[in-house]
Design a protein around this motif. Sequence first.
Motif, PDB file in Angstrom:
ATOM      1  N   VAL A   8       0.904  -1.236   0.072  1.00  0.00           N
ATOM      2  CA  VAL A   8       0.040  -0.101  -0.049  1.00  0.00           C
ATOM      3  C   VAL A   8       0.928   1.285   0.005  1.00  0.00           C
ATOM      4  CG1 VAL A   8      -1.462   1.253   1.208  1.00  0.00           C
ATOM      5  CG2 VAL A   8      -1.954  -1.230   1.173  1.00  0.00           C
ATOM      6  N   ALA A   9       1.829   1.250   0.894  1.00  0.00           N
ATOM      7  CA  ALA A   9       2.910   2.511   0.940  1.00  0.00           C
ATOM      8  C   ALA A   9       3.502   2.701  -0.435  1.00  0.00           C
ATOM      9  CB  ALA A   9       3.839   2.369   2.047  1.00  0.00           C
ATOM     10  N   THR A  10       4.045   1.814  -1.038  1.00  0.00           N
ATOM     11  CA  THR A  10       4.579   1.902  -2.229  1.00  0.00           C
ATOM     12  C   THR A  10       3.993   2.252  -3.291  1.00  0.00           C
ATOM     13  OG1 THR A  10       6.288   0.112  -1.542  1.00  0.00           O
ATOM     14  CG2 THR A  10       6.023   0.609  -3.916  1.00  0.00           C
ATOM     15  N   ALA A  11       2.431   1.829  -3.564  1.00  0.00           N
ATOM     16  CA  ALA A  11       1.563   1.851  -4.572  1.00  0.00           C
ATOM     17  C   ALA A  11       1.283   3.516  -4.505  1.00  0.00           C
ATOM     18  CB  ALA A  11       0.508   0.905  -4.393  1.00  0.00           C
ATOM     19  N   LEU A  12       0.900   3.835  -3.024  1.00  0.00           N
ATOM     20  CA  LEU A  12       0.399   5.294  -2.827  1.00  0.00           C
ATOM     21  C   LEU A  12       1.571   6.139  -3.317  1.00  0.00           C
ATOM     22  CD1 LEU A  12      -1.924   4.856   0.136  1.00  0.00           C
ATOM     23  CD2 LEU A  12      -2.655   5.196  -2.006  1.00  0.00           C
ATOM     24  N   CYS A  13       2.626   5.925  -2.856  1.00  0.00           N
ATOM     25  CA  CYS A  13       3.604   6.998  -2.922  1.00  0.00           C
ATOM     26  C   CYS A  13       4.141   7.073  -4.457  1.00  0.00           C
ATOM     27  CB  CYS A  13       4.871   6.673  -1.961  1.00  0.00           C
ATOM     28  SG  CYS A  13       4.713   6.840  -0.309  1.00  0.00           S
ATOM     29  N   THR A  14       3.950   5.692  -5.162  1.00  0.00           N
ATOM     30  CA  THR A  14       4.277   5.758  -6.483  1.00  0.00           C
ATOM     31  C   THR A  14       3.303   6.606  -7.380  1.00  0.00           C
ATOM     32  OG1 THR A  14       5.244   3.402  -6.587  1.00  0.00           O
ATOM     33  CG2 THR A  14       4.827   4.314  -8.546  1.00  0.00           C
ATOM     34  N   ALA A  15       2.221   6.496  -6.969  1.00  0.00           N
ATOM     35  CA  ALA A  15       1.126   7.493  -7.667  1.00  0.00           C
ATOM     36  C   ALA A  15       1.156   8.752  -7.476  1.00  0.00           C
ATOM     37  CB  ALA A  15      -0.387   6.717  -7.313  1.00  0.00           C
ATOM     38  N   PHE A  16       1.486   9.034  -6.221  1.00  0.00           N
ATOM     39  CA  PHE A  16       1.887  10.570  -5.773  1.00  0.00           C
ATOM     40  C   PHE A  16       3.028  10.969  -6.401  1.00  0.00           C
ATOM     41  CE2 PHE A  16       2.816  13.592  -2.422  1.00  0.00           C
ATOM     42  CZ  PHE A  16       1.668  14.685  -2.790  1.00  0.00           C
ATOM     43  N   ALA A  17       4.062  10.161  -6.519  1.00  0.00           N
ATOM     44  CA  ALA A  17       5.388  10.732  -7.210  1.00  0.00           C
ATOM     45  C   ALA A  17       5.269  11.011  -8.713  1.00  0.00           C
ATOM     46  CB  ALA A  17       6.773   9.562  -6.992  1.00  0.00           C
ATOM     47  N   VAL A  18       4.273  10.260  -9.425  1.00  0.00           N
ATOM     48  CA  VAL A  18       4.060  10.419 -10.870  1.00  0.00           C
ATOM     49  C   VAL A  18       3.238  11.689 -10.743  1.00  0.00           C
ATOM     50  CG1 VAL A  18       2.674   9.599 -12.668  1.00  0.00           C
ATOM     51  CG2 VAL A  18       4.314   7.916 -11.182  1.00  0.00           C
ATOM     52  N   ILE A  19       2.350  12.124  -9.969  1.00  0.00           N
ATOM     53  CA  ILE A  19       1.796  13.399 -10.171  1.00  0.00           C
ATOM     54  C   ILE A  19       2.702  14.376  -9.757  1.00  0.00           C
ATOM     55  CG2 ILE A  19      -0.168  14.696  -8.761  1.00  0.00           C
ATOM     56  CD1 ILE A  19      -1.565  11.894  -8.272  1.00  0.00           C
ATOM     57  N   LEU A  20       3.633  14.244  -8.858  1.00  0.00           N
ATOM     58  CA  LEU A  20       4.554  15.399  -8.749  1.00  0.00           C
ATOM     59  C   LEU A  20       5.317  15.726  -9.805  1.00  0.00           C
ATOM     60  CD1 LEU A  20       5.193  14.749  -4.903  1.00  0.00           C
ATOM     61  CD2 LEU A  20       3.924  16.667  -5.995  1.00  0.00           C
ATOM     62  N   ILE A  21       5.516  14.767 -10.894  1.00  0.00           N
ATOM     63  CA  ILE A  21       6.445  14.977 -11.923  1.00  0.00           C
ATOM     64  C   ILE A  21       6.101  16.454 -12.716  1.00  0.00           C
ATOM     65  CG2 ILE A  21       7.453  14.242 -14.247  1.00  0.00           C
ATOM     66  CD1 ILE A  21       6.784  11.571 -13.199  1.00  0.00           C
ATOM     67  N   PRO A  22       7.066  17.433 -12.668  1.00  0.00           N
ATOM     68  CA  PRO A  22       6.747  18.615 -13.426  1.00  0.00           C
ATOM     69  C   PRO A  22       6.895  18.565 -14.888  1.00  0.00           C
ATOM     70  CG  PRO A  22       9.034  18.262 -12.798  1.00  0.00           C
ATOM     71  CD  PRO A  22       8.505  17.376 -12.271  1.00  0.00           C
ATOM     72  N   VAL A  81      11.808  11.936  -3.600  1.00  0.00           N
ATOM     73  CA  VAL A  81      11.787  11.498  -2.208  1.00  0.00           C
ATOM     74  C   VAL A  81      10.475  10.817  -1.838  1.00  0.00           C
ATOM     75  CG1 VAL A  81      11.449  12.912  -0.120  1.00  0.00           C
ATOM     76  CG2 VAL A  81      13.206  13.588  -1.649  1.00  0.00           C
ATOM     77  N   VAL A  82       9.370  11.270  -2.505  1.00  0.00           N
ATOM     78  CA  VAL A  82       8.192  10.641  -2.304  1.00  0.00           C
ATOM     79  C   VAL A  82       8.284   9.100  -2.478  1.00  0.00           C
ATOM     80  CG1 VAL A  82       5.764  10.222  -2.839  1.00  0.00           C
ATOM     81  CG2 VAL A  82       6.868  12.595  -2.314  1.00  0.00           C
ATOM     82  N   LEU A  83       8.603   8.737  -3.686  1.00  0.00           N
ATOM     83  CA  LEU A  83       8.914   7.302  -3.970  1.00  0.00           C
ATOM     84  C   LEU A  83       9.843   6.399  -3.138  1.00  0.00           C
ATOM     85  CD1 LEU A  83       8.067   4.766  -5.994  1.00  0.00           C
ATOM     86  CD2 LEU A  83       9.825   5.865  -7.446  1.00  0.00           C
ATOM     87  N   SER A  84      10.981   6.982  -2.494  1.00  0.00           N
ATOM     88  CA  SER A  84      11.858   6.579  -1.603  1.00  0.00           C
ATOM     89  C   SER A  84      11.153   6.395  -0.380  1.00  0.00           C
ATOM     90  CB  SER A  84      13.064   7.440  -1.676  1.00  0.00           C
ATOM     91  OG  SER A  84      13.819   7.661  -2.742  1.00  0.00           O
ATOM     92  N   ALA A  85      10.293   7.579   0.100  1.00  0.00           N
ATOM     93  CA  ALA A  85       9.803   7.240   1.216  1.00  0.00           C
ATOM     94  C   ALA A  85       8.821   5.990   1.297  1.00  0.00           C
ATOM     95  CB  ALA A  85       8.943   8.646   1.696  1.00  0.00           C
ATOM     96  N   GLY A  86       8.213   5.790   0.216  1.00  0.00           N
ATOM     97  CA  GLY A  86       7.323   4.638   0.059  1.00  0.00           C
ATOM     98  C   GLY A  86       8.029   3.282   0.168  1.00  0.00           C
ATOM     99  N   VAL A 122       9.924   1.577 -11.293  1.00  0.00           N
ATOM    100  CA  VAL A 122      10.696   1.524 -10.038  1.00  0.00           C
ATOM    101  C   VAL A 122       9.531   1.202  -8.950  1.00  0.00           C
ATOM    102  CG1 VAL A 122      12.024   2.846  -8.114  1.00  0.00           C
ATOM    103  CG2 VAL A 122      12.546   2.952 -10.802  1.00  0.00           C
ATOM    104  N   GLY A 123       8.482   1.874  -8.996  1.00  0.00           N
ATOM    105  CA  GLY A 123       7.562   1.748  -7.694  1.00  0.00           C
ATOM    106  C   GLY A 123       7.083   0.306  -7.750  1.00  0.00           C
ATOM    107  N   LEU A 124       7.012  -0.258  -9.078  1.00  0.00           N
ATOM    108  CA  LEU A 124       6.232  -1.824  -9.278  1.00  0.00           C
ATOM    109  C   LEU A 124       7.312  -2.688  -8.586  1.00  0.00           C
ATOM    110  CD1 LEU A 124       4.201  -3.249 -10.844  1.00  0.00           C
ATOM    111  CD2 LEU A 124       5.919  -3.554 -12.594  1.00  0.00           C
TER     112      LEU A 124
END
Length: 108
Positions: free
Chosen positions: A16-30, A44-49, A106-108
Amino acid sequence: MDEILGKRVGAQIAFVATALCTAFAVILIPGDPSPAGALVFSAVVLSAGILVVPLLRAMYGLKVALGPENFLAFGVTYWLLLDLIQSAYPLEGVSREAVTEALGLVGL
């Protein structure tokens, strides 16, 4: 943590942590990920997950923290995400779609 919650719960937290942080990391891509430092927040978000469960396990003692799966999580962060976190160099010629795919894998 595994002794307290069981191995299944630790795996579920990691998933759950990796999936949520991967989705959030993708949203944060400029829109333009090529300048140095553009992907710091996403990395940083993906690493945290990825590191949530190893860090939680570290709170329950050295024996639990020294599991091989924890080293694998730190290795993924070190080898794949540390350059992005440190803003080591610009990513010239890299599209947003390529970065999205890479962080997703990477999140997968």
